[in-house]
Motif scaffolding. Structure first.
Motif, PDB file in Angstrom:
ATOM      1  N   GLY A 222     -31.274 -28.900  43.203  1.00 47.73           N
ATOM      2  CA  GLY A 222     -31.575 -29.181  44.291  1.00 47.73           C
ATOM      3  C   GLY A 222     -32.508 -29.625  44.728  1.00 47.73           C
ATOM      4  O   GLY A 222     -32.469 -30.497  45.121  1.00 47.73           O
ATOM      5  N   SER A 223     -33.601 -28.997  45.370  1.00 50.46           N
ATOM      6  CA  SER A 223     -34.822 -29.149  45.223  1.00 50.46           C
ATOM      7  C   SER A 223     -35.346 -30.465  44.476  1.00 50.46           C
ATOM      8  O   SER A 223     -35.661 -31.832  44.189  1.00 50.46           O
ATOM      9  N   ASP A 224     -35.241 -30.146  43.114  1.00 50.07           N
ATOM     10  CA  ASP A 224     -35.473 -30.208  41.794  1.00 50.07           C
ATOM     11  C   ASP A 224     -34.288 -30.792  41.602  1.00 50.07           C
ATOM     12  O   ASP A 224     -33.455 -31.075  40.996  1.00 50.07           O
ATOM     13  N   ALA A 225     -33.511 -32.766  42.425  1.00 49.37           N
ATOM     14  CA  ALA A 225     -32.745 -33.463  42.390  1.00 49.37           C
ATOM     15  C   ALA A 225     -33.113 -34.324  40.888  1.00 49.37           C
ATOM     16  O   ALA A 225     -31.464 -34.396  40.513  1.00 49.37           O
ATOM     17  N   ALA A 226     -33.927 -33.912  40.227  1.00 43.90           N
ATOM     18  CA  ALA A 226     -33.786 -35.048  38.900  1.00 43.90           C
ATOM     19  C   ALA A 226     -32.804 -34.039  37.684  1.00 43.90           C
ATOM     20  O   ALA A 226     -33.245 -34.707  37.136  1.00 43.90           O
ATOM     21  N   SER A 227     -33.205 -32.864  38.057  1.00 43.27           N
ATOM     22  CA  SER A 227     -31.823 -32.445  37.753  1.00 43.27           C
ATOM     23  C   SER A 227     -30.936 -32.529  37.034  1.00 43.27           C
ATOM     24  O   SER A 227     -30.515 -31.309  36.869  1.00 43.27           O
ATOM     25  N   LEU A 228     -30.494 -32.603  38.131  1.00 44.33           N
ATOM     26  CA  LEU A 228     -29.150 -32.912  37.681  1.00 44.33           C
ATOM     27  C   LEU A 228     -28.192 -33.057  36.540  1.00 44.33           C
ATOM     28  O   LEU A 228     -28.552 -33.656  35.676  1.00 44.33           O
TER      29      LEU A 228
ATOM     30  N   GLY B  45     -52.714 -37.462  46.218  1.00 44.23           N
ATOM     31  CA  GLY B  45     -53.247 -38.276  44.984  1.00 44.23           C
ATOM     32  C   GLY B  45     -52.171 -37.451  44.078  1.00 44.23           C
ATOM     33  O   GLY B  45     -52.544 -38.338  42.821  1.00 44.23           O
ATOM     34  N   VAL B  46     -51.851 -36.708  43.904  1.00 53.09           N
ATOM     35  CA  VAL B  46     -51.526 -35.901  42.911  1.00 53.09           C
ATOM     36  C   VAL B  46     -50.635 -34.680  43.504  1.00 53.09           C
ATOM     37  O   VAL B  46     -49.925 -33.923  44.881  1.00 53.09           O
ATOM     38  N   ARG B  47     -49.743 -34.570  42.467  1.00 52.91           N
ATOM     39  CA  ARG B  47     -48.643 -33.892  42.290  1.00 52.91           C
ATOM     40  C   ARG B  47     -47.667 -32.748  42.145  1.00 52.91           C
ATOM     41  O   ARG B  47     -48.226 -32.952  40.837  1.00 52.91           O
ATOM     42  N   ALA B  48     -47.478 -31.744  42.763  1.00 54.57           N
ATOM     43  CA  ALA B  48     -46.606 -30.864  42.444  1.00 54.57           C
ATOM     44  C   ALA B  48     -45.864 -30.972  41.641  1.00 54.57           C
ATOM     45  O   ALA B  48     -46.015 -29.485  41.067  1.00 54.57           O
ATOM     46  N   PHE B  49     -45.418 -31.613  41.955  1.00 58.46           N
ATOM     47  CA  PHE B  49     -43.927 -31.623  40.778  1.00 58.46           C
ATOM     48  C   PHE B  49     -43.978 -32.960  40.205  1.00 58.46           C
ATOM     49  O   PHE B  49     -44.486 -33.603  40.819  1.00 58.46           O
ATOM     50  N   ALA B  50     -42.940 -32.890  38.522  1.00 60.42           N
ATOM     51  CA  ALA B  50     -42.839 -34.086  38.099  1.00 60.42           C
ATOM     52  C   ALA B  50     -42.329 -34.630  38.965  1.00 60.42           C
ATOM     53  O   ALA B  50     -40.849 -34.281  39.509  1.00 60.42           O
TER      54      ALA B  50
ATOM     55  N   GLN C 255     -41.379 -30.618  52.015  1.00 63.07           N
ATOM     56  CA  GLN C 255     -42.568 -32.033  53.083  1.00 63.07           C
ATOM     57  C   GLN C 255     -43.559 -31.810  52.669  1.00 63.07           C
ATOM     58  O   GLN C 255     -43.705 -32.262  52.607  1.00 63.07           O
ATOM     59  N   LYS C 256     -43.939 -30.046  52.796  1.00 63.75           N
ATOM     60  CA  LYS C 256     -45.201 -30.132  52.718  1.00 63.75           C
ATOM     61  C   LYS C 256     -45.550 -30.835  51.294  1.00 63.75           C
ATOM     62  O   LYS C 256     -46.631 -31.050  51.582  1.00 63.75           O
ATOM     63  N   LEU C 257     -44.888 -30.055  49.965  1.00 67.50           N
ATOM     64  CA  LEU C 257     -45.274 -30.984  48.754  1.00 67.50           C
ATOM     65  C   LEU C 257     -45.326 -32.797  48.453  1.00 67.50           C
ATOM     66  O   LEU C 257     -46.317 -33.167  48.148  1.00 67.50           O
ATOM     67  N   ILE C 258     -44.565 -33.417  49.739  1.00 67.56           N
ATOM     68  CA  ILE C 258     -44.848 -34.278  49.243  1.00 67.56           C
ATOM     69  C   ILE C 258     -45.515 -35.000  50.365  1.00 67.56           C
ATOM     70  O   ILE C 258     -46.596 -36.226  49.742  1.00 67.56           O
ATOM     71  N   ILE C 259     -46.133 -34.464  51.512  1.00 68.95           N
ATOM     72  CA  ILE C 259     -47.603 -34.902  52.444  1.00 68.95           C
ATOM     73  C   ILE C 259     -48.976 -34.198  51.254  1.00 68.95           C
ATOM     74  O   ILE C 259     -49.699 -35.336  51.893  1.00 68.95           O
ATOM     75  N   GLY C 260     -48.914 -33.223  50.880  1.00 72.55           N
ATOM     76  CA  GLY C 260     -49.677 -33.157  50.317  1.00 72.55           C
ATOM     77  C   GLY C 260     -49.693 -33.561  49.177  1.00 72.55           C
ATOM     78  O   GLY C 260     -51.254 -34.126  48.908  1.00 72.55           O
TER      79      GLY C 260
END
Length: 378
Positions: free
Chosen positions: A126-132, A373-378, A363-368
């Motif tokens: 779902g949110s982790d779309a790259a794991s399809l 400059g640091v991604r909360a997820f890969a 959306q909050k993680l994208i904004i953060g």
């Protein structure tokens, strides 16, 4: 400032809703797709607003599209059709399609002769779309697709699917490719019923069991699918924000009308300070969301990066729509709790806005990530 074309499409939408909007209730009650209403919207040019006239569209700009979505926002099952068709299907086709692909699909989609679907989400992705998990293996001049998708808008009514699958699982997100798949290729679907809101909008699962797709139906390049998905979702988030603005406007209009008519203690409830507090808060959320939405759209049309602005608009507008719908129920009191009153449907329809095309948390993680400059997820 809106130009005449924007005002014209708003007025066209208002006339359509005035004459036909009430017909949506029966489809909502039956959880049935409103084909007659969709066909009428297609005849009005609503399904290809920003598509060039040479490709079967209305040839208007992106702001005309947002104006339409605002007007349709209070009828979310109908607005959803417009958003999926244009933001999620036509947008990537116009941006990444070959001339042959555009000629094959865009005119029919823009005229509403066929509907399209954006098939990204999976049961475990779902949110982790790259794991399809959906795979596409090359066999000569074809790719063979295996996998399944879920929560797909238009799953059971679409003829064209943008399917995201891994052509090289070892590369993770960089191994994802987007395919233009037709129902006739062997796609199977099943409906998902019992939704809280958007009850007349089609949602379902998509099954790909050995579906063979010609190599010339890769959208963009092999391995470019994840980038296509993310750029498409940026546009989709602006359109959802515009739809949320429209839902808020409808909720406020209904609440103002009700507050002026409903009397308690010998006077209209609009005179009570706490009712006015609700109305003022609704207006504030509405206008703030509208400004954020148009700021994101302005950056998009200027060709500037707008991922941050799209997330800001989507996050605020979707959360604000839920607050406004809640307040609309409060203004209506006990009557607002019954389906006879439209605000009940608005309350249900608002809830999905914080979930699809990226949850509020995403959306909050994208904004953060943009801020730090640091991604909360890969």
């Amino acid at each position: 400032m809106e130009v005449p074309e924007h005002k014209e499409i708003r007025e066209l939408a208002r006339r359509f809703l005035s004459e036909r909007g009430g017909a949506l209730r029966a489809y909502e009650e039956e959880e049935a797709f409103p084909w007659p209403l969709v066909e009428e919207m297609a005849e009005l040019g609503f399904l290809g607003v920003f598509v060039p006239e040479a490709l079967g569209g209305a040839g208007l700009d992106f702001f005309a599209y947002l104006a339409l979505l605002e007007e349709m926002g209070g009828w979310a099952s109908l607005r959803s059709v417009l958003s999926v068709q244009q933001s999620l299907v036509l947008t990537p086709l116009l941006a990444y399609g070959t001339e042959a692909q555009k000629a094959r699909y865009v005119p029919r989609l823009a005229r509403g002769e066929v509907l399209g679907a954006f098939a990204l989400t999976e049961p475990e992705a779902g949110s982790d779309a790259a794991s399809l998990k959906t795979r596409a293996r090359r066999e000569g001049d074809f790719y063979v697709l295996e996998g399944q998708k879920t929560f797909i808008s238009h799953a059971n009514v679409a003829e064209v699917f943008l399917v995201f699958a891994k052509t090289d699982p070892e590369k993770g997100a960089k191994g994802i490719t987007c395919f233009l798949v037709e129902r006739g290729d062997g796609v199977k679907t099943s409906p998902l019923k019992g939704k809280l809101g958007l009850r007349a909008a089609d949602t379902g699962m998509v099954f790909l069991d050995g579906v063979r797709v010609p190599k010339d139906r890769v959208l963009g390049k092999e391995g470019e699918g994840f980038r296509i998905a993310l750029s498409t979702l940026d546009t989709g988030r602006i359109s959802l924000a515009a739809g949320a603005v429209g839902l808020m406007q409808r909720a406020l209009d209904l609440s103002l009308a009700y507050a002026g008519e409903r009397k308690q203690f010998g006077k209209p409830i609009a005179q009570f300070q706490l009712v006015q507090e609700h109305l003022a808060a609704m207006k504030l959320d509405l206008e703030a969301a509208r400004l954020l939405t148009y700021r994101a759209a302005w950056k998009k049309v200027k060709g500037e990066p707008y991922t941050l602005e799209a997330s800001l608009a989507k996050l605020f507008a979707s959360e604000a729509a839920n607050r406004v719908a809640y307040r609309a129920i409060q203004v209506h009191g006990g009557y607002g709790f019954f389906e006879e009153y439209e605000v009940a449907r608005l309350y249900r329809d608002a809830r999905i806005l914080t979930l699809y095309e990226g949850t509020s948390e995403v959306q909050k993680l994208i904004i953060g990530a943009h801020l730090t400059g640091v991604r909360a997820f890969a």
